[in-house]
Write a protein that holds these residues in place. Structure first.
Motif, PDB file in Angstrom:
ATOM      1  N   HIS A   1       0.827  -1.207   0.000  1.00 48.66           N
ATOM      2  CA  HIS A   1       0.000   0.000   0.000  1.00 48.66           C
ATOM      3  C   HIS A   1       0.857   1.250   0.000  1.00 48.66           C
ATOM      4  O   HIS A   1       1.994   1.249   0.458  1.00 48.66           O
TER       5      HIS A   1
ATOM      6  N   THR B   1      -1.623   7.824   0.477  1.00 46.12           N
ATOM      7  CA  THR B   1      -3.067   7.770   0.194  1.00 46.12           C
ATOM      8  C   THR B   1      -3.743   6.564   0.815  1.00 46.12           C
ATOM      9  O   THR B   1      -4.965   6.518   0.904  1.00 46.12           O
TER      10      THR B   1
ATOM     11  N   LEU C   1      -3.888   3.832  -0.549  1.00 47.24           N
ATOM     12  CA  LEU C   1      -4.361   2.978  -1.651  1.00 47.24           C
ATOM     13  C   LEU C   1      -3.354   1.841  -1.880  1.00 47.24           C
ATOM     14  O   LEU C   1      -2.185   1.965  -1.539  1.00 47.24           O
TER      15      LEU C   1
ATOM     16  N   ALA D   1      -7.256  10.112  -4.540  1.00 46.71           N
ATOM     17  CA  ALA D   1      -7.430   8.745  -4.014  1.00 46.71           C
ATOM     18  C   ALA D   1      -8.847   8.572  -3.481  1.00 46.71           C
ATOM     19  O   ALA D   1      -9.498   7.564  -3.756  1.00 46.71           O
TER      20      ALA D   1
ATOM     21  N   THR E   1     -11.643   6.043  -4.883  1.00 47.51           N
ATOM     22  CA  THR E   1     -12.176   5.012  -3.975  1.00 47.51           C
ATOM     23  C   THR E   1     -13.705   5.086  -3.938  1.00 47.51           C
ATOM     24  O   THR E   1     -14.375   4.063  -3.889  1.00 47.51           O
TER      25      THR E   1
ATOM     26  N   ALA F   1      -5.660   2.060  -7.232  1.00 47.37           N
ATOM     27  CA  ALA F   1      -4.298   1.940  -6.708  1.00 47.37           C
ATOM     28  C   ALA F   1      -3.475   3.116  -7.187  1.00 47.37           C
ATOM     29  O   ALA F   1      -3.749   3.689  -8.242  1.00 47.37           O
TER      30      ALA F   1
END
Ligand code: C2E
Ligand code: CA
Ligand code: CA
Length: 750
Positions: A322, A326, A328, A380, A384, A394
């Motif tokens: 990750h 962020t 992500l 991000a 999402t 991502a």
């Protein structure tokens, strides 16, 4: 709540752990206690029985001795009685003589009293017993019953203990004497024998040191009167019992050990011994329990430790997959997802959307890193928000994101997502209180068939290609990967391979375009232009291969090669006396930054002013400032002129350009082109010329396509002209021809 529950569960499991570790010990301890208890009881009973039988044996001995002693006393008494019966008329002295014979020193018999007609007449020994003489048994309350019993039963009767008339107490044995006159038995009287109680007891062993003995006249006495030796309470102590036959009546002898039963049984020692034995059995098991417990604890610790390690590993794993900024998933995550895809449904195809922020760099430059971070975080969260189930956003690089989705209608979903992403990222952001729009370009690719996992790696490249396309088409757009894009990409790859080869195989050639004095139209110089003599495609212009050279990092090599060729041709022209004043070469930023540039240039046999470098204005003069600050003066020092190419197109500030004090400025052809029709464009050119004049810099115009252009430019004060109207780019050979032809003809007046 969960924490509490966990604690309770842990406590319970620990308790079970304790119990299970010590269960064998607890079991063994219980067994040991029971065994010790039963054994002690058994031992107690057995030792009691033993004790009883010992006491019973001792009592039997005592009672038989007592019996024997009494019997022998009675026998003596009877012997004396028989003597009297033989001579009933004897006197005191005869009686004394007879009694003395019978009374042995070791006998318990102390004295005799003969009482003819129940009245004591003779006593032996007389001394001390005188008081008894004259005693009438019939009148003596205490002795009458016994005396009468003896007379009536014809038997020896033992009574006592009796308070004696002469003092003291004693057993009294009374023997009735009957005289046989030939017809009948005539009662003569009584013979009493006084038996010494202490002596009798002593001789019979009744004064035992170990036993508490009692004698009663009845088997179960209930009054102290019935007990003449010992106490009534002894009867309640579970005594052993014996009896002594008293001719007429019976004595009950009882005995208990002094201090009670069970004093000498060693039961305490046995208990200690049994307990020790039990301890010997239980202790190792308890020890094993402890060992098991400590092992369990160690195992528990290890388990916890392992759990911690697993958690730490998971944390690390999460971190490694990750993005810290962020939150992500990162590039590695995407790579793993692609290499080990988990298809939600058998017909689901993977969609990859490559997203690149359009104005991120600008925002980062103006708002600083914090502003840049805020943009990335906002992006991000927007991505999402768009992600449904089986979809993931991502961050795979600085301002690059990937959106992955699975769908059984991939084309539909991909288009929908692409539009949503572009729209979402175009929304205004507020950073430091000010509005900004970042925008994004988006490249979309999906699996055509969801069969071949190996193609998934290619999918990312396809999305990349589409993104590149989206950017080319202008920003804030989505482009979808197509087969054509792929083939174009393949072609450019082929071209790149071929270009590498071309450099090594000398397929690159130099073309030359003359530049003319605006007033005289004499050749003032030539610009060298690269061409690629492609074996299949023929002659290719720089627009076909400069990008490839740049992307391969070989544009520096190209420039070096073209410079060599230019200088080679210059020498040739000189030798032909063509009087070409100088040759220009185009130079890329990469070439300028090459470390060995200056060394190479200094090797060249060059007269000053014969070589000129054309620097594209689009070379980032501002970015390369430090390098250029060093290189350009050094280049000039070597006698090489500097010309700023494509002036007016780039974004470099005029100030920074002029700081290098170039020899010439070449106005871009896009500016030149409209001068014939546009007054304002003419004014622009005029003002550039003005700047040049003020700085003593010559002005070149390129893209001079008509003689009209040439005239206007000359009138505006431009120094040099280059363009198709005057000469096209040509080979060296053609240039030689061109110059010869030019020399031969007279220049037409303009
Ligand atoms: P440039 O330096 O501006 O070169 C002039 C370009 O304008 C040449 O295109 C030339 O053919 C073209 N041209 C000349 N006169 C006219 C005209 O009247 N009208 C029009 N429309 N065009 C005219 P070319 O040869 O295709 O070169 C394109 C660019 O490639 C050059 O632009 C230069 O920037 C670059 N280039 C060429 N050779 C080299 C080289 O050896 N090294 C490097 N780094 N760049 C080169
Ligand atoms: Ca040029
Ligand atoms: Ca140019």
């Amino acid at each position: 709540m969960t924490f509490r529950k966990n604690r309770a569960r842990r406590f319970a499991s620990t308790a079970i752990g304790h119990a299970s570790a010590f269960a064998p010990a607890i079991f063994a301890a219980t067994i040991a206690v029971v065994v010790v208890y039963v054994a002690t009881n058994w031992r107690l009973e057995r030792s009691l029985a033993d004790e009883r039988s010992i006491v019973a044996g001792e009592l039997a001995i005592i009672s038989s001795r007592l019996q024997t002693n009494l019997n022998s006393n009675v026998k003596l008494l009877q012997g004396l009685a028989a003597g009297i019966a033989v001579d009933p008329a004897m006197d005191q002295s005869a009686f004394a003589k007879l009694a003395a014979q019978i009374l042995q020193p070791d006998s318990q018999l102390r004295s005799f009293a003969a009482a003819p007609g129940m009245v004591v007449k003779w006593v032996y020994p007389e001394k001390g017993n005188e008081k008894a003489i004259g005693l009438d048994y019939r009148k003596n309350e205490k002795q009458r019953d016994g005396a009468m019993l003896a007379r009536n039963t014809h038997n020896v009767v033992l009574t006592g203990p009796v308070d004696l008339v002469q003092g003291g107490t004693a057993f009294v044995a009374r023997c009735p004497i009957y005289i046989n006159d030939g017809r009948s038995q005539i009662f003569w009287g009584l013979l009493s024998g006084i038996i010494d109680i202490p002596r009798l007891y002593q001789d019979s062993g009744l004064e035992s040191a170990e036993l508490e003995i009692a004698i009663s006249t009845v088997p179960e006495p209930n009054s102290p009167k019935q007990v003449f030796l010992g106490g009534l309470e002894t009867f309640s102590k579970q005594p052993v019992v014996a009896s002594v036959d008293m001719m007429y009546g019976r004595w009950t002898l009882i005995a208990v050990p002094k201090g009670g039963w069970g004093q000498q049984n060693g039961i305490a020692a046995f208990e200690v011994f049994a307990s020790l034995l039990g301890l010997c059995v239980v202790a190792p098991i308890v020890w094993v329990g402890f060992l098991t417990k400590s092992r369990q604890r160690t195992i528990e610790k290890l388990r916890l430790h392992k759990k911690k390690l697993v958690r730490a590993r998971q944390r690390l794993e999460h971190l490694s997959l990750h993005d810290a900024l962020t939150g992500l998933p990162n590039r590695r995550f995407v790579d793993q997802m692609i290499s080990r895809p988990k298809r939600p449904g058998p017909k689901d195809c993977l969609i990859l959307i490559h997203i690149d922020l359009d104005r991120f760099k600008a925002i980062n430059d103006t708002k600083g890193h914090a502003g840049g971070d805020a943009v990335l975080q906002a992006t991000a969260s927007r991505l999402t928000n768009l992600a449904g189930p089986h979809e993931v956003a991502a961050r795979i690089g600085g301002d690059e994101f990937i959106f992955a989705s699975w769908s059984d209608t991939p084309e539909l979903r991909a288009n929908e997502l692409a539009q949503q992403i572009v729209a979402a990222l175009e929304q205004t952001l507020f950073i430091d209180g000010s509005e900004c729009v970042v925008g994004a370009s988006v490249g979309v690719a999906w699996e055509a068939e969801c069969l071949d996992v190996r193609n998934l790696g290619q999918l990312l490249l396809n999305a990349d290609l589409a993104l590149y396309e989206a950017k080319k088409a202008g920003r804030g757009r989505a482009a979808i990967f197509t087969k054509e894009l792929r083939s174009a990409a393949i072609q450019s790859k082929e071209l790149a391979d071929e270009f590498n080869n071309a450099l090594d195989c000398d397929e690159l050639v130099a073309f030359f375009q003359p530049q003319f004095n605006a007033n005289t139209l004499d050749i003032a110089g030539v610009e060298t232009l690269a061409r690629w003599d492609h074996p299949r495609k023929g002659l290719l212009g720089p627009d076909k291969f400069l990008g490839v050279a740049e992307s391969l990092g070989r544009s520096g090599d190209l420039d070096r090669l073209i410079l060599q060729k230019a200088l080679f041709e210059l020498a040739r022209w000189d030798s032909l006396e063509m009087r070409i004043p100088r040759v220009s070469v185009n130079i890329s930023a990469r070439r300028l930054a090459q470390a060995n540039l200056l060394a190479e240039l200094s090797e060249l046999p060059l007269a000053r002013g014969r070589l000129c470098f054309e620097l594209l204005e689009t070379i980032s003069f501002d970015d390369l400032q430090p390098v250029l600050n060093e290189v350009i003066p050094a280049v000039k020092e070597l006698g090489i002129e500097i010309e700023i190419d494509d002036f007016g197109t780039g974004h470099a500030s005029i100030v920074s350009l002029l700081r290098f004090e170039p020899r010439r400025l070449k106005i871009d052809r896009e500016i030149i082109k409209p001068i014939v029709t546009s007054q304002s464009q003419r004014r622009l050119v005029s003002s550039i010329i003005e700047i040049g004049r003020s700085q003593d810099i010559d002005i070149v115009a390129e893209g001079v396509e008509t003689m009209e252009h040439a005239k206007i430019l000359r009138d505006l004060g431009c120094h040099l002209l280059q363009g198709y109207a005057l000469a096209r780019p040509m080979t060296s050979k053609q240039l030689i021809e061109f110059c010869r032809a030019k020399d031969n003809c007279v220049t037409q007046a303009m």
